[in-house]
Design an enzyme around this catalytic site. Structure first.
Site, PDB file in Angstrom:
ATOM      1  N   GLN A 142       6.114  -8.930   3.621  1.00 45.00           N
ATOM      2  CA  GLN A 142       5.743  -8.586   2.248  1.00 45.00           C
ATOM      3  C   GLN A 142       6.931  -8.739   1.299  1.00 45.00           C
ATOM      4  OE1 GLN A 142       4.333  -4.679   3.312  1.00 45.00           O
ATOM      5  NE2 GLN A 142       2.181  -5.287   3.176  1.00 45.00           N
ATOM      6  N   CYS A 160       0.818  -1.211   0.000  1.00 43.81           N
ATOM      7  CA  CYS A 160       0.000   0.000   0.000  1.00 43.81           C
ATOM      8  C   CYS A 160       0.853   1.263   0.000  1.00 43.81           C
ATOM      9  CB  CYS A 160      -0.953   0.002   1.191  1.00 43.81           C
ATOM     10  SG  CYS A 160      -0.132  -0.030   2.795  1.00 43.81           S
TER      11      CYS A 160
END
Length: 432
Positions: free
Chosen positions: A125, A56
């Site tokens: 991630q 994000c």
């Protein structure tokens, strides 16, 4: 081989641009294939390497290539892939070569480049990005080594500094903002849209406030039900959202949808049904789940990840001593990695030297075997073999010395002396 990182993040671009450059998970593998083959070139056997990290807060391309023009090609590819004009994208893009790329990877994995200083989610991630690149066949020696060192550095930083302690998470920041709108979160009905890690963190923080009701809406009903039960809440179908949105005072959304799932019209109807009682909405998704126009409604308080960043940064200042410690560790590890990279640059030369020398050896051995087969004197054959090998092996250095002159020749002479100063002596006449 040149290392290069191309990217945009929350420091360089607003969420409105970041969401346009984000890669949905299912697109990363095919994107890696086109990125490698079309823009980095099929340089076999030195195949280019690539990995894509998309979250994000950032979209980054990690590359290892012999193409010194890869920077422009990577930016052009990112522009064309997402159909964003280069002139619009380029001012927000950073391009980090060699040691800068290494330092950046170490800082990202350690949480130093995150909106939430020291947060751990980015490390997971990055590991997912490496796993995806591996499955796509896009990693090789250089990026594999970079990422393994990256994970080791992140572990060292988190284990020896206090970089992750007392951090204000995005989830905690969302609660703080809600407390500015509502006197008591305990009196409010809260809806979570999605069931991923970020929603789980938010649910943990909001549940601690004892809200009047806690509901989870998710595309996968079973997963939504499990999450709701963990916090004493209940689940509802995502399809009920348009007709039930008015029931909730606080709405937190973070899904992987590539398009908004909450539109302006639906929120307008919800506000009207609530008789203009305020709705607090947090959109943590990139691309965004809630149409940005919703934020213009009088009775809606809409916040994005960038808005929450201001609150998060308030808690970052107190941990600057830990940051300094972490930066020192990273700088040392960057130098170590660059030393490894330097040694890798001579490997092809050494391999070529071995190949050439072995070819000479085999040719001379073959000649000697033929001479022995026809009955020539073995001693004479061995002498001829050794002489031929000696002459051919020193032919290259001798020719190089004869071709150069002046300072270049002096430097080459010093270099050759260094090569042969430790040569063994078969007949030492020194008497020792």
């Amino acid at each position: 081989m040149q290392l290069l990182t191309i990217g945009i993040n929350h420091h360089t671009a607003p969420v409105a641009l970041r969401e346009r450059v984000a890669f949905p998970l299912e697109q990363i593998k095919p994107a890696l294939v086109t990125f490698k083959n079309v823009f980095l070139g099929p340089q076999a056997p030195n195949t280019p390497e690539a990995a894509i990290l998309s979250t994000c807060n950032r979209t980054e391309l990690y590359c290892a290539t012999h193409d010194r023009a890869a920077r422009d090609g990577a930016i052009r590819w990112l522009s064309e892939y997402h159909r964003i004009p280069v002139d619009e994208l380029a001012p927000h893009v950073y391009a980090l070569p060699q040691s800068e790329a290494v330092r950046h990877a170490f800082r990202v994995a350690s949480g130093l480049d995150s909106m939430v200083l020291g947060e751990t989610q980015i490390l997971g991630q990055m590991k997912d990005a490496v796993r995806t690149a591996t499955e796509a066949g896009a990693l090789g020696t250089y990026l594999n080594q970079l990422f393994q060192r990256t994970f080791a550095v992140a572990k060292e930083v988190r284990g020896t500094t206090e970089i992750g302690t007392q951090s204000v998470s995005m989830a905690a920041a969302a609660v703080r903002l809600a407390q500015r709108i509502f006197e008591k979160v305990a009196d409010q009905r809260v809806l979570f849209i999605g069931a991923g890690e970020m929603i789980e963190l938010c649910a943990t923080h909001f549940a601690a406030q004892g809200p009047r009701e806690l509901v989870v809406a998710n595309r996968t009903a079973e997963r939504g039900q499990r999450l709701a039960e963990r916090f004493g809440g209940r689940a509802m179908p995502l399809s009920d959202l348009p007709t039930r949105m008015h029931e909730f005072d606080i709405i937190v959304s973070c899904t992987a949808s590539t398009l908004p799932i909450i539109g302006l019209g639906a929120v307008e109807r919800a506000v009207k049904a609530r008789r203009h009682r305020p709705i607090f909405m947090v959109d943590l998704a990139v691309p965004r789940d809630i149409e940005p126009e919703v934020g213009k409604l009088k009775d809606v308080f809409l916040y994005t990840v960038d808005d929450l960043g201001a609150i998060v940064r308030e808690g970052n200042a107190s941990r600057q001593a830990a940051v300094a410690q972490a930066e020192a560790i990273i700088e040392t590890r960057v130098q170590n990695f660059m030393q490894w990279l330097d040694t890798r640059s001579v490997v092809p030369v050494i391999r070529h030297m071995h190949t050439q020398a072995d070819a000479l050896r085999r040719a001379e051995v073959e000649k000697a075997q033929k001479l022995l087969a026809r009955g020539d004197d073995p001693a004479a054959v061995l002498e001829a073999l050794s002489q031929a090998l000696t002459n051919k092996l020193i032919h290259g250095p001798t020719s190089a010395l004869n071709r150069v002159s002046g300072a270049d020749r002096d430097s080459l002479i010093d270099l050759m002396r260094g090569f042969y100063q430790h040569a063994p002596r078969s007949n030492d006449q020194s008497g020792h």
